[in-house]
Write a protein that holds these residues in place. Structure first.
Motif, PDB file in Angstrom:
ATOM      1  N   PHE A 207       0.836  -1.218   0.000  1.00  0.00           N
ATOM      2  CA  PHE A 207       0.000   0.000   0.000  1.00  0.00           C
ATOM      3  C   PHE A 207       0.863   1.257   0.000  1.00  0.00           C
ATOM      4  O   PHE A 207       0.533   2.244  -0.661  1.00  0.00           O
ATOM      5  N   ALA A 208       1.956   1.223   0.751  1.00  0.00           N
ATOM      6  CA  ALA A 208       2.812   2.423   0.820  1.00  0.00           C
ATOM      7  C   ALA A 208       3.346   2.767  -0.562  1.00  0.00           C
ATOM      8  O   ALA A 208       3.407   3.945  -0.943  1.00  0.00           O
ATOM      9  N   MET A 209       3.707   1.751  -1.329  1.00  0.00           N
ATOM     10  CA  MET A 209       4.190   1.993  -2.694  1.00  0.00           C
ATOM     11  C   MET A 209       3.071   2.572  -3.564  1.00  0.00           C
ATOM     12  O   MET A 209       3.292   3.533  -4.314  1.00  0.00           O
ATOM     13  N   ALA A 210       1.882   2.016  -3.440  1.00  0.00           N
ATOM     14  CA  ALA A 210       0.766   2.478  -4.276  1.00  0.00           C
ATOM     15  C   ALA A 210       0.482   3.959  -4.030  1.00  0.00           C
ATOM     16  O   ALA A 210       0.217   4.721  -4.973  1.00  0.00           O
ATOM     17  N   VAL A 212       2.616   6.285  -2.923  1.00  0.00           N
ATOM     18  CA  VAL A 212       3.723   7.080  -3.478  1.00  0.00           C
ATOM     19  C   VAL A 212       3.589   7.161  -5.004  1.00  0.00           C
ATOM     20  O   VAL A 212       3.755   8.230  -5.610  1.00  0.00           O
ATOM     21  N   VAL A 213       3.275   6.036  -5.620  1.00  0.00           N
ATOM     22  CA  VAL A 213       3.149   5.973  -7.085  1.00  0.00           C
ATOM     23  C   VAL A 213       2.032   6.901  -7.564  1.00  0.00           C
ATOM     24  O   VAL A 213       2.202   7.661  -8.523  1.00  0.00           O
ATOM     25  N   ARG A 214       0.893   6.829  -6.905  1.00  0.00           N
ATOM     26  CA  ARG A 214      -0.244   7.646  -7.336  1.00  0.00           C
ATOM     27  C   ARG A 214       0.142   9.126  -7.358  1.00  0.00           C
ATOM     28  O   ARG A 214      -0.073   9.824  -8.354  1.00  0.00           O
ATOM     29  N   ASN A 215       0.745   9.596  -6.290  1.00  0.00           N
ATOM     30  CA  ASN A 215       1.075  11.023  -6.218  1.00  0.00           C
ATOM     31  C   ASN A 215       2.183  11.398  -7.196  1.00  0.00           C
ATOM     32  O   ASN A 215       2.074  12.367  -7.947  1.00  0.00           O
ATOM     33  N   ALA A 216       3.261  10.605  -7.187  1.00  0.00           N
ATOM     34  CA  ALA A 216       4.432  10.961  -8.006  1.00  0.00           C
ATOM     35  C   ALA A 216       4.126  10.854  -9.504  1.00  0.00           C
ATOM     36  O   ALA A 216       4.604  11.662 -10.299  1.00  0.00           O
ATOM     37  N   PHE A 217       3.340   9.861  -9.887  1.00  0.00           N
ATOM     38  CA  PHE A 217       3.054   9.682 -11.314  1.00  0.00           C
ATOM     39  C   PHE A 217       2.107  10.771 -11.829  1.00  0.00           C
ATOM     40  O   PHE A 217       2.257  11.251 -12.953  1.00  0.00           O
ATOM     41  N   ILE A 218       1.143  11.153 -11.011  1.00  0.00           N
ATOM     42  CA  ILE A 218       0.233  12.231 -11.431  1.00  0.00           C
ATOM     43  C   ILE A 218       1.034  13.526 -11.593  1.00  0.00           C
ATOM     44  O   ILE A 218       0.841  14.276 -12.553  1.00  0.00           O
ATOM     45  N   GLU A 219       1.981  13.737 -10.707  1.00  0.00           N
ATOM     46  CA  GLU A 219       2.851  14.916 -10.815  1.00  0.00           C
ATOM     47  C   GLU A 219       3.668  14.875 -12.109  1.00  0.00           C
ATOM     48  O   GLU A 219       4.005  15.920 -12.665  1.00  0.00           O
ATOM     49  N   GLN A 220       3.947  13.661 -12.591  1.00  0.00           N
ATOM     50  CA  GLN A 220       4.722  13.528 -13.838  1.00  0.00           C
ATOM     51  C   GLN A 220       3.789  13.332 -15.053  1.00  0.00           C
ATOM     52  O   GLN A 220       4.173  12.784 -16.072  1.00  0.00           O
ATOM     53  N   GLY A 221       2.541  13.765 -14.937  1.00  0.00           N
ATOM     54  CA  GLY A 221       1.663  13.827 -16.104  1.00  0.00           C
ATOM     55  C   GLY A 221       0.644  12.721 -16.236  1.00  0.00           C
ATOM     56  O   GLY A 221      -0.245  12.799 -17.096  1.00  0.00           O
ATOM     57  N   ALA A 222       0.747  11.647 -15.415  1.00  0.00           N
ATOM     58  CA  ALA A 222      -0.213  10.541 -15.556  1.00  0.00           C
ATOM     59  C   ALA A 222      -1.628  11.040 -15.248  1.00  0.00           C
ATOM     60  O   ALA A 222      -1.824  11.911 -14.398  1.00  0.00           O
ATOM     61  N   HIS A 223      -2.605  10.490 -15.976  1.00  0.00           N
ATOM     62  CA  HIS A 223      -4.014  10.805 -15.702  1.00  0.00           C
ATOM     63  C   HIS A 223      -4.546   9.813 -14.677  1.00  0.00           C
ATOM     64  O   HIS A 223      -4.412   8.608 -14.870  1.00  0.00           O
ATOM     65  N   ARG A 224      -5.168  10.314 -13.641  1.00  0.00           N
ATOM     66  CA  ARG A 224      -5.705   9.418 -12.605  1.00  0.00           C
ATOM     67  C   ARG A 224      -6.661   8.385 -13.207  1.00  0.00           C
ATOM     68  O   ARG A 224      -6.670   7.228 -12.800  1.00  0.00           O
ATOM     69  N   GLU A 225      -7.441   8.799 -14.212  1.00  0.00           N
ATOM     70  CA  GLU A 225      -8.422   7.856 -14.782  1.00  0.00           C
ATOM     71  C   GLU A 225      -7.771   6.801 -15.672  1.00  0.00           C
ATOM     72  O   GLU A 225      -8.421   5.852 -16.097  1.00  0.00           O
ATOM     73  N   HIS A 226      -6.471   6.963 -15.936  1.00  0.00           N
ATOM     74  CA  HIS A 226      -5.742   5.927 -16.688  1.00  0.00           C
ATOM     75  C   HIS A 226      -4.797   5.135 -15.786  1.00  0.00           C
ATOM     76  O   HIS A 226      -3.887   4.458 -16.272  1.00  0.00           O
ATOM     77  N   ALA A 229      -5.346   0.427  -9.881  1.00  0.00           N
ATOM     78  CA  ALA A 229      -4.737  -0.301  -8.761  1.00  0.00           C
ATOM     79  C   ALA A 229      -5.824  -0.549  -7.725  1.00  0.00           C
ATOM     80  O   ALA A 229      -6.482   0.395  -7.280  1.00  0.00           O
ATOM     81  N   ASP A 230      -6.036  -1.778  -7.330  1.00  0.00           N
ATOM     82  CA  ASP A 230      -7.022  -2.032  -6.274  1.00  0.00           C
ATOM     83  C   ASP A 230      -6.573  -1.461  -4.942  1.00  0.00           C
ATOM     84  O   ASP A 230      -7.407  -1.146  -4.094  1.00  0.00           O
ATOM     85  N   ALA A 231      -5.255  -1.313  -4.766  1.00  0.00           N
ATOM     86  CA  ALA A 231      -4.756  -0.733  -3.511  1.00  0.00           C
ATOM     87  C   ALA A 231      -5.284   0.693  -3.317  1.00  0.00           C
ATOM     88  O   ALA A 231      -5.430   1.147  -2.172  1.00  0.00           O
ATOM     89  N   PHE A 232      -5.594   1.414  -4.398  1.00  0.00           N
ATOM     90  CA  PHE A 232      -6.076   2.792  -4.258  1.00  0.00           C
ATOM     91  C   PHE A 232      -7.362   2.838  -3.410  1.00  0.00           C
ATOM     92  O   PHE A 232      -7.641   3.837  -2.755  1.00  0.00           O
ATOM     93  N   ALA A 233      -8.142   1.755  -3.465  1.00  0.00           N
ATOM     94  CA  ALA A 233      -9.387   1.727  -2.691  1.00  0.00           C
ATOM     95  C   ALA A 233      -9.124   1.578  -1.194  1.00  0.00           C
ATOM     96  O   ALA A 233     -10.005   1.838  -0.372  1.00  0.00           O
ATOM     97  N   TYR A 234      -7.918   1.157  -0.825  1.00  0.00           N
ATOM     98  CA  TYR A 234      -7.601   0.900   0.578  1.00  0.00           C
ATOM     99  C   TYR A 234      -6.831   2.052   1.230  1.00  0.00           C
ATOM    100  O   TYR A 234      -6.633   2.057   2.428  1.00  0.00           O
ATOM    101  N   ILE A 235      -6.305   2.989   0.422  1.00  0.00           N
ATOM    102  CA  ILE A 235      -5.393   3.985   1.005  1.00  0.00           C
ATOM    103  C   ILE A 235      -5.993   5.385   0.919  1.00  0.00           C
ATOM    104  O   ILE A 235      -6.937   5.617   0.198  1.00  0.00           O
TER     105      ILE A 235
END
Ligand SMILES: Cc1cc2nc3c(=O)[nH]c(=O)nc-3n(C[C@H](O)[C@H](O)[C@H](O)COP(=O)(O)OP(=O)(O)OC[C@H]3O[C@@H](n4cnc5c(N)ncnc54)[C@H](O)[C@@H]3O)c2cc1C
Length: 235
Positions: A207-210, A212-226, A229-235
């Motif tokens: 979960f800790a990785m998920a 970090v990934v969500r925040n850092a990747f969105i900052e680098q241009g990733a779209h949240r809707e693309h 991760a099932d872990a996103f529902a837990y964190i």
């Protein structure tokens, strides 16, 4: 979601702390690549494990464990072992999760696994290869030590099938014999892609990785809707 009895066909060590488990459901089951099942230890104790196999395969494959022995995995394994020895079935709820493979997208792909999150990525990677998908696919697998890369050669072969497929193992604490990438797996992705805007990104791991990934990747241009991760529902 379906609850089904499964026989425990095999439990074998992949590493000192990760085991491969093969289950055969009493009836054919329906699930999508990238979904998980819940192993029912009791009516109130149900533990999620990603399904490593592809839909249509007779057996359900699980990779249970982590970099350190913990009760989450060891209690599930003890239950599986007991039922195997008694020749009794286990109960599992199958076809769970919303981070399954989306076949309808045209976007290039990043599949990111931390530790036994590899089980999830492996199911999707196999489905992609079986469909002969001709899109760029980057599989990153981060582990603490190289001995945890239990399917390294399988994935090297997977990448050799198609020039658009890449497999990048990343070892957090490598020893001197390691020739590949090192550090945290998400940092390797951030180094390799100036922008993540164009990509569909599938993620599984601690979960800790998920988070970090969500925040850092969105900052680098990733779209949240693309990002899936099932872990996103837990964190
Ligand atoms: C839906 C679902 C499915 C699950 N499926 C399984 C399963 O199939 N098998 C299973 O055993 N358990 C499963 N779990 C439980 C849990 O997710 C795993 O036990 C856990 O991912 C195991 O991590 P690890 O010890 O293998 O990874 P670790 O060895 O702890 O980490 C591996 C790599 O992840 C990265 N990482 C770790 N921590 C961080 C951090 N704080 N910041 C940035 N990067 C980090 C690093 O690159 C590290 O090398 C599941 C849980 C859920 C909710």
């Amino acid at each position: 979601m379906t609850t089904i009895s499964c026989t425990v066909d095999l439990i074998e060590a992949l590493t000192p702390t990760v085991n491969r488990v093969l289950l055969t459901p009493a009836q054919p089951v329906s699930f999508s690549s990238g979904q998980y099942l819940q192993l029912c230890l009791s009516d109130s104790d149900k533990r999620p494990f990603s399904i490593a196999s592809m839909p249509g395969q007779r057996q359900l494959e699980l990779h249970i464990g982590g970099s350190v022995a913990d009760q989450y995995a060891s209690q599930a394994l003890a239950h599986l072992l007991q039922q195997h020895q008694l020749q009794q079935p286990v109960q599992a709820e199958i076809g769970l999760g919303n981070a399954q493979w989306r076949a309808d997208s045209e976007r290039p792909l990043i599949l990111l696994a931390g530790g036994t999150g590899f089980s999830y990525v492996y199911s999707i990677a196999q489905t992609i290869a079986a469909a002969n998908l001709d899109r760029p696919v980057f599989v990153y697998w981060g582990v603490r030590e190289q001995a945890a890369l239990y399917h390294n050669s399988v994935m090297q072969q997977w990448a050799a099938q198609n020039s658009k497929y890449r497999f990048i193992p990343v070892v957090q604490q490598p020893d001197d014999s390691w020739q590949g990438r090192s550090g945290m797996v998400h940092e390797a992705v951030l180094e390799d892609f100036v922008s993540l805007e164009a990509y569909d990104i599938y993620v599984a791991g601690p979960f800790a990785m998920a988070g970090v990934v969500r925040n850092a990747f969105i900052e680098q241009g990733a779209h949240r809707e693309h990002m899936f991760a099932d872990a996103f529902a837990y964190i």
